[in-house]
Design a protein around this motif. Sequence first.
Motif, PDB file in Angstrom:
ATOM      1  N   PRO A 175     -43.979  43.612  85.951  1.00 24.31           N
ATOM      2  CA  PRO A 175     -45.144  44.152  86.653  1.00 24.31           C
ATOM      3  C   PRO A 175     -45.239  45.652  86.437  1.00 24.31           C
ATOM      4  N   VAL A 176     -46.471  46.153  86.361  1.00 23.80           N
ATOM      5  CA  VAL A 176     -46.703  47.576  86.138  1.00 23.80           C
ATOM      6  C   VAL A 176     -47.516  48.133  87.296  1.00 23.80           C
ATOM      7  N   ALA A 177     -46.918  49.057  88.038  1.00 21.76           N
ATOM      8  CA  ALA A 177     -47.670  49.819  89.037  1.00 21.76           C
ATOM      9  C   ALA A 177     -48.364  50.930  88.265  1.00 21.76           C
ATOM     10  N   LEU A 178     -49.677  50.814  88.133  1.00 22.00           N
ATOM     11  CA  LEU A 178     -50.396  51.620  87.154  1.00 22.00           C
ATOM     12  C   LEU A 178     -51.116  52.813  87.781  1.00 22.00           C
ATOM     13  N   ALA A 179     -50.548  54.005  87.536  1.00 23.60           N
ATOM     14  CA  ALA A 179     -51.217  55.246  87.921  1.00 23.60           C
ATOM     15  C   ALA A 179     -51.760  55.963  86.694  1.00 23.60           C
ATOM     16  N   ASN A 180     -51.481  55.424  85.512  1.00 25.05           N
ATOM     17  CA  ASN A 180     -51.980  55.996  84.261  1.00 25.05           C
ATOM     18  C   ASN A 180     -53.311  55.344  83.916  1.00 25.05           C
ATOM     19  N   LYS A 181     -54.411  56.009  84.265  1.00 22.56           N
ATOM     20  CA  LYS A 181     -55.724  55.394  84.089  1.00 22.56           C
ATOM     21  C   LYS A 181     -56.087  55.170  82.629  1.00 22.56           C
ATOM     22  N   GLU A 182     -55.488  55.958  81.721  1.00 20.50           N
ATOM     23  CA  GLU A 182     -55.818  55.821  80.308  1.00 20.50           C
ATOM     24  C   GLU A 182     -55.414  54.456  79.748  1.00 20.50           C
ATOM     25  N   THR A 183     -54.446  53.800  80.393  1.00 21.25           N
ATOM     26  CA  THR A 183     -54.045  52.467  79.943  1.00 21.25           C
ATOM     27  C   THR A 183     -55.239  51.525  79.880  1.00 21.25           C
ATOM     28  N   LEU A 184     -56.056  51.532  80.921  1.00 21.24           N
ATOM     29  CA  LEU A 184     -57.212  50.636  80.965  1.00 21.24           C
ATOM     30  C   LEU A 184     -58.469  51.283  80.409  1.00 21.24           C
ATOM     31  N   VAL A 185     -58.612  52.597  80.561  1.00 17.31           N
ATOM     32  CA  VAL A 185     -59.772  53.276  79.975  1.00 17.31           C
ATOM     33  C   VAL A 185     -59.747  53.112  78.460  1.00 17.31           C
ATOM     34  N   CYS A 186     -58.595  53.318  77.859  1.00 12.35           N
ATOM     35  CA  CYS A 186     -58.471  53.238  76.401  1.00 12.35           C
ATOM     36  C   CYS A 186     -58.190  51.821  75.925  1.00 12.35           C
ATOM     37  N   GLY A 187     -57.351  51.098  76.657  1.00 15.01           N
ATOM     38  CA  GLY A 187     -56.908  49.788  76.205  1.00 15.01           C
ATOM     39  C   GLY A 187     -57.771  48.632  76.656  1.00 15.01           C
ATOM     40  N   GLY A 188     -58.366  48.754  77.844  1.00 15.30           N
ATOM     41  CA  GLY A 188     -59.311  47.775  78.351  1.00 15.30           C
ATOM     42  C   GLY A 188     -58.898  46.327  78.201  1.00 15.30           C
ATOM     43  N   ASP A 189     -59.783  45.535  77.581  1.00 14.36           N
ATOM     44  CA  ASP A 189     -59.560  44.096  77.452  1.00 14.36           C
ATOM     45  C   ASP A 189     -58.316  43.775  76.633  1.00 14.36           C
ATOM     46  N   PHE A 190     -57.975  44.632  75.677  1.00 17.54           N
ATOM     47  CA  PHE A 190     -56.766  44.415  74.882  1.00 17.54           C
ATOM     48  C   PHE A 190     -55.538  44.403  75.785  1.00 17.54           C
ATOM     49  N   VAL A 191     -55.464  45.352  76.726  1.00 14.15           N
ATOM     50  CA  VAL A 191     -54.320  45.457  77.635  1.00 14.15           C
ATOM     51  C   VAL A 191     -54.306  44.295  78.628  1.00 14.15           C
TER      52      VAL A 191
END
Length: 364
Positions: A97-113
Amino acid sequence: MKKIALIGSTGNIGRQAAEVVRRNPDRYKIVALVSDRDSAEFKKQVAEFCPALYACASVDKDKALEAACSGADIVFNAAGGFAGLEYSLKAIRAGLPVALANKETLVCGGDFVTAEAARRGSEIIPVDSEHSAIWQCLHFDKSAKVSRLIITASGGAFRNYPPEMLDAVTPAQALDHPTWKMGKKITVDSATLMNKGYEVIEANSLFGVPYENIEAVIQPQSIIHSLAEFADGSCLAQMSYPTMEIPIQLALSYPERLKTTVKPLDFKNSFSLGFEPLERGKYPCFDLALQCGMLGGTAACALNAADEEAVKAFLCGAIKFTDIYRVLDAVMQSTDVRKAESFDRLADCDRSARESALKYIKRL
């Protein structure tokens, strides 16, 4: 006892996550620490928490990535910028599990992530206050059906400035946020409302809600952190005084809620909960972020790279505040948007967009 790999441990969010561990030594143990630089603060953290693994990304990136998930039950990713995406993918591919505070993970990675997380059985737990608020309103079920998500914004440092004043604003003024104390990059992004555009993109990825059903509004007091509206017209909101302590701790403790140091809302004395529309056209960076999010592929990745360079240039006095949008628009005009099908493709997009942004900045 939950074992935590804390990434970005010396940043604003990372230090607050460390404080949660400090307050709950019987519940949490930091088994890995990663920082970008070998600072005095990082040395202090290593001495205090005695992690089995620790590394500085600027010194040994491979070791830092290995430390991100080795021996942990959960990875708390508070790394800054595009660099945080690689840590998220490392944890996701390990099934953690990833507690995600790094918004770029989803902004940049989106559906791929998110597709990678679904394949590996890795849960992405939101730490941003707005997405944590929605998650709480949905009773921790990111797949719950909603008719609309309403994401709140303070409006940033220049909410009441007329457009003609923005050319002359200084970095110090941009960093004087009216309600939140955050890192420099995110504070400038809050002033341009770029951050709110990013959060709409994140909400689309996290909750699977179409863009047309995600709305952003100004809530100047930053007490209502976001709302979820359901088919019957009812809305649920999560409220507290402005704080990151609640979403940071909840990402580690849920479904249990633990005590915090946050001052409870005082309902015995009157306070305002006003809303204002987020006017389209007033915040061009926000509008551009939405366009990139809806375009999909590598568009938001390129936008983020350009924004990182433009904000850096503004903070060091190389460009004006209003030049931030000019840089972003110029980069996006010349960007060839492709399918976001791998980390390597995203990394290539990030590198190319940065180069374009730096070239344009030199011409300003």
